[in-house]
Write an enzyme that holds these catalytic residues in place. Sequence first.
Site, PDB file in Angstrom:
ATOM      1  N   ALA A 138       0.776  -1.246   0.000  1.00  0.00           N
ATOM      2  CA  ALA A 138       0.000   0.000   0.000  1.00  0.00           C
ATOM      3  C   ALA A 138       0.807   1.294   0.000  1.00  0.00           C
ATOM      4  CB  ALA A 138      -0.945   0.006   1.212  1.00  0.00           C
ATOM      5  N   ALA A 139       2.045   1.304   0.483  1.00  0.00           N
ATOM      6  CA  ALA A 139       2.773   2.576   0.585  1.00  0.00           C
ATOM      7  C   ALA A 139       3.055   3.162  -0.809  1.00  0.00           C
ATOM      8  CB  ALA A 139       4.085   2.357   1.329  1.00  0.00           C
ATOM      9  N   PRO A 140       3.068   4.488  -0.902  1.00  0.00           N
ATOM     10  CA  PRO A 140       2.953   5.484   0.168  1.00  0.00           C
ATOM     11  C   PRO A 140       1.525   5.829   0.577  1.00  0.00           C
ATOM     12  CG  PRO A 140       3.378   6.589  -1.896  1.00  0.00           C
ATOM     13  CD  PRO A 140       3.444   5.112  -2.189  1.00  0.00           C
ATOM     14  N   GLY A 163      -1.347   6.450  -1.896  1.00  0.00           N
ATOM     15  CA  GLY A 163      -2.240   7.059  -2.874  1.00  0.00           C
ATOM     16  C   GLY A 163      -3.463   6.219  -3.150  1.00  0.00           C
ATOM     17  N   LYS A 164      -3.254   4.938  -3.377  1.00  0.00           N
ATOM     18  CA  LYS A 164      -4.382   4.062  -3.687  1.00  0.00           C
ATOM     19  C   LYS A 164      -5.214   3.783  -2.439  1.00  0.00           C
ATOM     20  CE  LYS A 164      -1.759   2.143  -7.528  1.00  0.00           C
ATOM     21  NZ  LYS A 164      -0.571   3.013  -7.315  1.00  0.00           N
ATOM     22  N   GLU A 188       2.136  -2.634   4.395  1.00  0.00           N
ATOM     23  CA  GLU A 188       3.415  -2.312   3.758  1.00  0.00           C
ATOM     24  C   GLU A 188       4.514  -3.068   4.503  1.00  0.00           C
ATOM     25  OE1 GLU A 188       6.537  -1.422   1.737  1.00  0.00           O
ATOM     26  OE2 GLU A 188       4.555  -0.781   1.021  1.00  0.00           O
ATOM     27  N   ARG A 248       8.378   2.953   5.062  1.00  0.00           N
ATOM     28  CA  ARG A 248       7.295   3.249   4.115  1.00  0.00           C
ATOM     29  C   ARG A 248       5.934   3.073   4.780  1.00  0.00           C
ATOM     30  NH1 ARG A 248       7.863   3.244  -1.305  1.00  0.00           N
ATOM     31  NH2 ARG A 248       6.136   1.783  -1.627  1.00  0.00           N
ATOM     32  N   ASP A 308      -0.979  -3.921  -5.886  1.00  0.00           N
ATOM     33  CA  ASP A 308      -0.211  -3.010  -6.734  1.00  0.00           C
ATOM     34  C   ASP A 308       1.249  -3.353  -6.470  1.00  0.00           C
ATOM     35  OD1 ASP A 308       0.084  -0.755  -8.532  1.00  0.00           O
ATOM     36  OD2 ASP A 308       0.813   0.357  -6.794  1.00  0.00           O
ATOM     37  N   CYS A 324       3.513  -0.780 -12.290  1.00  0.00           N
ATOM     38  CA  CYS A 324       3.891   0.430 -13.029  1.00  0.00           C
ATOM     39  C   CYS A 324       5.077   0.098 -13.931  1.00  0.00           C
ATOM     40  CB  CYS A 324       4.210   1.585 -12.081  1.00  0.00           C
ATOM     41  SG  CYS A 324       5.493   1.243 -10.858  1.00  0.00           S
TER      42      CYS A 324
END
Length: 461
Positions: free
Chosen positions: A107-109, A111-112, A130, A135, A175, A228
């Site tokens: 999950a870090a940082p 945003g999602k 995380e 983080r 993610d 990403c």
Amino acid sequence: MNLPTAFVEKYQRLMGAAEAGQFIAALEDGQPVSGFRANPLKPGMPQATIKAATGQVPGVASGYYGQVDGKSVDHVTGWVYSQEPSAMNVATALAPQPGERVLDLCAAPGGKSTQLVAMMKNQGLLVANEIFTKRAKVLAENLERWGATNAVVVNESPATLEQQFPQFFDRILVDAPCSGEGMFRKDPAGIQYWNPDYPRECANRQQQILKSAMKMLKPGGTLVYSTCTFAPEEDEQNAAWLLREYPDLQICELPQQDGMDTGRPQWADGNPQLAKAIRLFPHHYHGEGHFIVKFRLAGDDQPTVNTRAKKRKKKGRKRQNDNVVSKKEVAEWESWARAVIPDFAAGKLIKFGEQLYSIPDGIGSLAGLHVMRPGLHLGTLKKNRFEPSLALALSLSKYDQYRSLDITHDQWRQYVHGDTLTVSGSHDNGWYLLVAEGHPCGFGKLVGQTVKNFFPKGLRF
């Protein structure tokens, strides 16, 4: 930007010369795209920041293109969150509903996670995890500033979490940590870590994370996997691997906005279902690189009996005795809340040391987990008194119903600097929620005409 020769040659082979030329040019010559999201949990829109936006992100509620001033009232009070526009599409794909149990596994940082909290309207349960402690601390801070009340932040490995939460979550977001090819424009330093074998190494780690995620997903549940990176090894090939390993998984259609590409089955095993995934390429989409695929697990989506978690809960009771809030401490909290925020509804109370928290419904036992934030931080239990937290102030939206003091922008600047404030008019002594330009921004204690400052020292600027 000097891209590795092996990277360029790889995508020339995959894309063909014409498209690869456009793709490489977008990476080498294009500029990174910035964006932010407005916070729908707050009592209004961040007009000052929105006025400076250059447009809205298609298909993303409250998503905008533009820069955020990190020292503005909008940012410091959690009315906006700076986030790369392509990344906003990931939480949108997961589409969590209020009341559900959701896991953001990497999950870090934050945003999602903040976007998921907003979509859930602060209802239900979000477990944001995380594995790296530093983080995880940033993740917790971002969720607090956002005003999250339904989030638990843990600092664990996926392998540990799968023992605690078997078939527990309605929706899971992975993610995944990746080779980062999609962020080369935004973070050129990432290029130095890239080598031809790196995507495969990342893909192997991602598969281990996905195995844990599948053990925590309920029958009928939803899994979104995203990266990403552009690397097929980490994208279509991992999606194809999931379909082969878990026959009860199905890929779901995702709505496509202008500039989005479909997944490329030919880059994996040719399964046509992979075309339902979404690719975001910088030569087509106004944002950085991303890959998103959504799965649904077959099943009746009925509540599951978490027997393993129950055993851990029973085993952990003695270890959690220190977390029990005494009647005296409850009375101190309730006395303070009645005077300052009378209609605020806290959940189950728990304490860690002197810190008092309201934990979300449905989390069960936290025994044996490294917890960074067990819920909403209400404040500190001092001797015979209660001292409220900044997190509590930032979670409040109906400030007009609370004991509050309006402060000017200049006074807000004094407040975040750590200075005491002087106010005019006649007010009773005691605690007040401070509100700057309609933004709840913290608590202060009024004595005469002076407001004592309780903005955290580590956040002052």
